[in-house]
Enzyme design. Sequence first.
Site, PDB file in Angstrom:
ATOM      1  N   HIS A   4       5.416   1.861  -4.124  1.00  0.00           N
ATOM      2  CA  HIS A   4       4.895   1.047  -3.008  1.00  0.00           C
ATOM      3  C   HIS A   4       5.980   0.851  -1.951  1.00  0.00           C
ATOM      4  CE1 HIS A   4       2.401  -0.704  -6.468  1.00  0.00           C
ATOM      5  NE2 HIS A   4       1.517  -0.145  -5.675  1.00  0.00           N
ATOM      6  N   ASP A  55      -1.678   9.571  -6.118  1.00  0.00           N
ATOM      7  CA  ASP A  55      -3.135   9.473  -6.188  1.00  0.00           C
ATOM      8  C   ASP A  55      -3.720  10.525  -5.247  1.00  0.00           C
ATOM      9  OD1 ASP A  55      -3.588   6.810  -7.811  1.00  0.00           O
ATOM     10  OD2 ASP A  55      -1.907   6.480  -6.474  1.00  0.00           O
TER      11      ASP A  55
HETATM   12  P1  AMP Z   1      -1.854   1.113  -6.042  1.00  0.00           P
HETATM   13  O1  AMP Z   1      -1.268  -0.242  -5.856  1.00  0.00           O
HETATM   14  O2  AMP Z   1      -1.580   1.710  -7.383  1.00  0.00           O
HETATM   15  O3  AMP Z   1      -3.310   1.170  -5.641  1.00  0.00           O
HETATM   16  O4  AMP Z   1      -1.088   2.076  -5.027  1.00  0.00           O
HETATM   17  C1  AMP Z   1      -0.971   1.771  -3.669  1.00  0.00           C
HETATM   18  C2  AMP Z   1      -0.402   2.962  -2.943  1.00  0.00           C
HETATM   19  O5  AMP Z   1       0.862   3.289  -3.520  1.00  0.00           O
HETATM   20  C3  AMP Z   1      -1.270   4.217  -3.054  1.00  0.00           C
HETATM   21  O6  AMP Z   1      -1.241   4.925  -1.826  1.00  0.00           O
HETATM   22  C4  AMP Z   1      -0.579   4.985  -4.144  1.00  0.00           C
HETATM   23  O7  AMP Z   1      -0.786   6.381  -4.077  1.00  0.00           O
HETATM   24  C5  AMP Z   1       0.876   4.658  -3.860  1.00  0.00           C
HETATM   25  N1  AMP Z   1       1.677   4.877  -5.074  1.00  0.00           N
HETATM   26  C6  AMP Z   1       1.420   4.435  -6.328  1.00  0.00           C
HETATM   27  N2  AMP Z   1       2.376   4.892  -7.175  1.00  0.00           N
HETATM   28  C7  AMP Z   1       3.224   5.632  -6.451  1.00  0.00           C
HETATM   29  C8  AMP Z   1       4.403   6.380  -6.756  1.00  0.00           C
HETATM   30  N3  AMP Z   1       4.897   6.444  -7.988  1.00  0.00           N
HETATM   31  N4  AMP Z   1       5.036   7.040  -5.749  1.00  0.00           N
HETATM   32  C9  AMP Z   1       4.545   6.981  -4.478  1.00  0.00           C
HETATM   33  N5  AMP Z   1       3.444   6.293  -4.124  1.00  0.00           N
HETATM   34  C10 AMP Z   1       2.790   5.628  -5.096  1.00  0.00           C
END
Ligand code: AMP
Length: 308
Positions: free
Chosen positions: A59, A173
Site C-alpha cells: 500500500h 491483484d
Molecule cells: P487491498 O487493501 O488488499 O485491497 O489492496 C489495495 C491496493 O494495494 C490494491 O491496488 C492492491 O493491488 C495493492 N497491493 C496489495 N498488495 C500489494 C503488494 N504486495 N504490492 C503492491 N501493491 C499491493
Amino acid sequence: MIAERNSAASSIGANKTKRTAKVKVVTTIREMEIVIERWRGNRKKIGFVPTMGAFHEGHLSLIREARKTCDRVVASIFVNPLQFGPQEDQEAYPRDLKRDTRLAAQEKVDVLFVPAAKEMYPPDFTAQVKVGDQYIRTLCGKNRPEHFAGVTTVVTKLLNIIRPHKTFLGQKDYQQVLIIQRMVVDLNVGCEIVVLPTIRENDGLAKSSRNSYLSEEERRAAPAIYQALKLAEGMLQVGERNPKDMLEAVTKRLRTESLMDVEYVAAKNAYTLEDVNILAGRILVAIAVRLGKARLIDNIMVDVPSGS
Ligand code: AMP
C-alpha cells in the site's frame, strides 16, 4: 498548501507530540466532495489509492508514487461488503485504523477517506457496475461470481466521489487491475490507471494484509507460491511452450507443501485472460492457494517471444 492540508476540524494527530504529522480523516461523502471541489477549483492534480486498510509496504509504495506525482493524495480504506461472498472473511478482515492513520500521516497523505458501509450503501442502493464475463468469471472470479462486480461497483463510486486524475493499483491483484482498466475505458472514466509492481517479503512472499492470518508453520510454507511462479518463469525462459506441462510442474511444486490447498494455477493471455494453446506473447502466470485461514494470490508476467 500547508494550511489547506491541516485545516480540517477532523484532523487526527498521528503522533500527538509531532505537530506536522497529521492526516485529515473524512468519513462522509459530502465532506469528501467539498474537499475535492476545492482542489479541483485550484487545479490540483489528485492522486487516489483505494485500499481495504491494514497498510503494508505494498500500500505504501502506491501512496509514495501518488505523493511523488500528484499535488493531492487521497487514500481510501473501505472493506467493501459487496465483494465478499457469504463464506468469506469480511468480518475477520484485519483492521487497524489507528496504525493506518499514523502511516498515512507519515507518507503525507492529504485525506484518508474512511466511509462506513451505510454511507456507501444506503438501504435503497441497488446499482451494479460490471465488465464482461470473460474477465470476471475466470481466475479469482470463477468460484466467486459476485466478487468483481462488487469491486467495479465500489471503485466506480469511489472514482465518482474523488474524481482523481490518477488512480494507483498494485500488480499483485492483476485481474482486478485489468477489470478496472476495462471499466475505465468502456465507461469513459477520465482517470489514468497507474500500475505498480508487487512488493514482496525477503523470501518472495507477496505482502498482503491476509498474511497476518498465517501460523508460523503456514508462513514457512508460503514462499512456495513465489518459488512456483519463478519456476514457471524459468521454464518459459528455457523454451517451454506447452501450457499443460508448465502448469503441471508449477502445481507439483506447490503440492510439495502439504499445508497448501491449490485453488488454481493458470497461464493466460495477459491482455484478455484467455487460455493459450501455446505459451507465447505476454503471459500471465497466476496462482491462488488456501493456506490455513488465508486465501493468497500472486502472479508474474512473462514476455515470451513468439516463434522462439
Ligand atoms: P487491498 O487493501 O488488499 O485491497 O489492496 C489495495 C491496493 O494495494 C490494491 O491496488 C492492491 O493491488 C495493492 N497491493 C496489495 N498488495 C500489494 C503488494 N504486495 N504490492 C503492491 N501493491 C499491493
